[in-house]
Scaffold this active site. Structure first.
Site, short mmCIF file in Angstrom:
data_model
loop_
_atom_site.label_atom_id
_atom_site.label_comp_id
_atom_site.label_asym_id
_atom_site.label_seq_id
_atom_site.Cartn_x
_atom_site.Cartn_y
_atom_site.Cartn_z
N LYS A 74 -7.57 -7.54 -3.52
CA LYS A 74 -6.36 -8.24 -3.95
C LYS A 74 -6.17 -9.45 -3.04
O LYS A 74 -6.35 -9.35 -1.82
CB LYS A 74 -5.17 -7.28 -3.86
N SER A 149 1.89 -5.28 -9.44
CA SER A 149 1.40 -6.61 -9.15
C SER A 149 -0.12 -6.70 -8.95
O SER A 149 -0.68 -7.79 -9.02
CB SER A 149 2.08 -7.14 -7.89
N SER A 173 2.82 -1.02 -7.37
CA SER A 173 1.88 -2.10 -7.70
C SER A 173 0.41 -1.71 -7.72
O SER A 173 -0.42 -2.51 -8.14
CB SER A 173 2.07 -3.26 -6.72
#
Lengths: 479, 103
Positions: A74, A149, A173
């Site tokens: 990420k 997210s 997330s």
């Protein structure tokens, strides 16, 4: 091939890491234009790292438990000398001067990084639509969101761009996008995985964890990245020495385990009937495997979302004060420092980030602090107590991960509160600090994946993974 | 008890934006006034619970002060760090004048 199989094949010399990475890069070439899982594809670095792994194997060395496994990160995890953007204009072009601890640990275990994945700006969102670089799309249906997210990391594993990826979970997330993309996603116990080099959103809630296609792969990745880190003062000293290895107990079964289905995150208004049905079906599967299953109430969990949307923005408003146009990233000129700061921040942050900074600053401001932030912190205590009470009777808890399957792009962007409700089943575990994971179990009538959430007490990852493995073995047929 | 969605005024939004160092446009201030009102209505549900006498939780794990051994060790490379800043001068971060200071 999954990560466990790939690592075994590369370690034994049966397959070359270069060939493995080329396979993944060609899948990225074919579908990345459509899905936009990545902010950065590291093709050359990945090829070079894979060649080094092959050279090590040729010399008779063991490159480690993730030898040659393609991994996506990420893009809120620092990679030295490589752009780390948080999908924000305010950090566009910034190259961190250090690696996150998880990055170092993965590399030392033989992992090959294929890219940095898209996210909602600063991890604030539930659909990956809040990215300054455009949305990621769900590999199962590109008209739909991958969740967020960590939507890019979930999509990267679901599309087999990488065998494993890392996300961060502040209110769901990792787990929510895992559910929406049909993969496994784990939020470990708070403090089990070092946050050093993870760009902070809400420091008392943030935790890094893996995405994988199987429960065993997720356990493999978790055991590489967790453990005490002197560079993170909230890192737990007893991990992993004093806790049981999830990998070692995966096939132990669930005979005799006590499983509680949490009403507040299974039956609540807004949770779709097919999602409820999947949770109940997972409960039945565990029962047939020898566990005892009952419903349980965790009453204050119902207030988790409200408390979360005060605590997380409050912490974010403080953490994001550092983006002031002085030390890194964007600067928009102004006559004075204060004008430069305010112009930089208004230009560099997107709408959702500004909304949360404003909400958090307000909740912490004179006259409102106790009514909002203070009350939310006391509710957090009640939630912890309610979970402790539930865990007196149950070894693990079960519930929905996401109230719905993947929704269409744009469906919730006009209504911030509707988007926030995506996190209603996942935030309680962030507030309590306990581990939780999402396991794919069944699909809706249109074939969109559904995730079931397994929750456990702090540091009881081993039991959580045993239950997740049993659910995985029961092969969801809830639809 | 406020009207639904009316927990925060536009003047408060402007004040908070100043505290948060955000140079909001008029349009942004208008929409934030509306959106924050709705979000705060939901957030205010926390006051429905009886929390009298309940201690606040700031952090999920009991924290003690963590100190490392007082031994010098290398830190980040200054030039590498400064290479990422928008403006530098003489090995330091360069900023515009501080409010009220003569140029």
């Amino acid at each position: 091939m999954n990560a466990t199989e790939l690592a075994a094949a590369v370690r034994s010399g049966e397959r070359s890491a270069v060939e493995v990475v080329e396979e993944h890069l060609s899948r990225i070439d074919a579908r990345e234009g459509e899905l936009h899982a990545f902010n950065l594809v590291m093709a050359d670095d990945a090829r070079a790292a894979a060649a080094q792994i092959d050279a090590a194997v040729a010399r008779g060395e063991d490159p480690g438990p993730l030898a040659g496994v393609p991994v996506a990160l990420k893009d809120n995890m620092c990679t030295r000398g490589l752009p780390t953007t948080c999908s924000s204009k305010i950090l566009d072009g910034w190259k961190p001067p250090y690696d996150a601890t998880v990055v170092t640990r993965l590399r030392d275990a033989g992992a090959v990084f294929v890219g940095k994945t898209n996210l909602d700006e600063f991890a604030m969102g539930s659909s990956t639509e809040n990215s300054a670089f455009g949305p990621t799309r769900n590999p199962h249906d590109p008209s739909r969101v991958p969740g967020g997210s960590s939507g890019g990391s979930a999509a990267a594993v679901a599309a087999d761009f990488a065998a494993l990826s890392l996300g961060s979970d502040t209110g769901g997330s990792i787990r929510q996008p895992a559910a929406l993309c049909g993969v496994v996603g784990v939020k470990p116990t708070y403090g089990a995985v070092s946050r050093y080099g993870l760009i902070a959103f809400a420091s008392s809630l943030d935790q890094i964890g893996p995405f994988a296609t199987t429960v065993a792969d997720a356990a493999l990745a978790l055991e590489v990245i967790w453990g005490h880190d002197p560079l993170d003062s909230t890192s737990i000293g007893s991990v992993p020495s004093a806790i049981e290895s999830p990998l070692a107990v995966l096939d132990r079964g669930v005979e005799g385990l006590r499983v509680g289905i949490v009403d507040e995150i299974t039956l609540a208004e807004g949770i779709a009937p097919e999602v409820r049905a999947a949770v109940e079906a997972a409960g039945l599967a565990l029962e047939s495997a020898g566990a005892s299953v009952e419903h349980v109430s965790v009453p204050s969990a119902e207030y988790g979302l409200s408390a979360y949307y005060l605590i997380a923005p409050a912490e974010a408003s403080s953490n994001l004060a550092r983006y002031d146009g002085v030390r890194y990233g964007l600067r928009v000129d102004g006559e004075t420092v204060e004008q430069m700061n305010a112009a930089t921040r208004d230009c560099g942050f997107g709408a959702e980030v500004k909304r949360r900074i404003m909400l958090g600053t307000y909740a912490l401001s004179t006259g409102y602090y106790d009514a909002y932030y203070g009350t939310a912190q006391r509710v957090r205590t009640l939630i912890i107590r309610d979970f402790e009470r539930a865990y007196e009777r149950f070894d693990v808890l079960l519930g929905a991960t996401s109230p719905t399957v993947a929704f269409e792009l744009g469906a919730r962007t006009a209504d911030p509160l509707a988007m926030y409700l995506s996190d209603v089943c996942t935030v309680p575990s962030n507030l309590s600090g306990d581990p939780a994971m999402s396991v794919p179990f069944g699909a809706d009538a249109a074939g969109l994946p559904i995730g079931v959430q397994v929750l456990a007490p702090a540091l009881q990852e081993a039991t959580m993974f045993r239950v997740a493995a049993a659910i995985e073995a029961a092969k969801g047929s809830a639809s | 008890m406020s009207e639904p969605g009316a927990r925060i005024t536009r003047a408060e939004v402007t004040h908070v934006a100043r505290l948060a160092r955000l140079a909001l446009t008029d349009d942004e201030a208008d929409s934030l006034t509306r959106e924050l009102g709705v979000i705060l209505d939901n957030a205010a549900r926390v006051s429905a619970l009886d929390t009298a006498g309940v201690p606040p939780t700031a952090h999920p794990v009991p924290l003690v002060n963590v100190l490392r051994a007082d031994v010098p060790k290398p830190c980040l490379d200054r030039d590498e760090v400064l290479s990422q800043a928008p403006a530098v001068e003489d090995g330091r971060f360069l900023v515009p004048r501080i409010l009220g200071e003569e140029p």
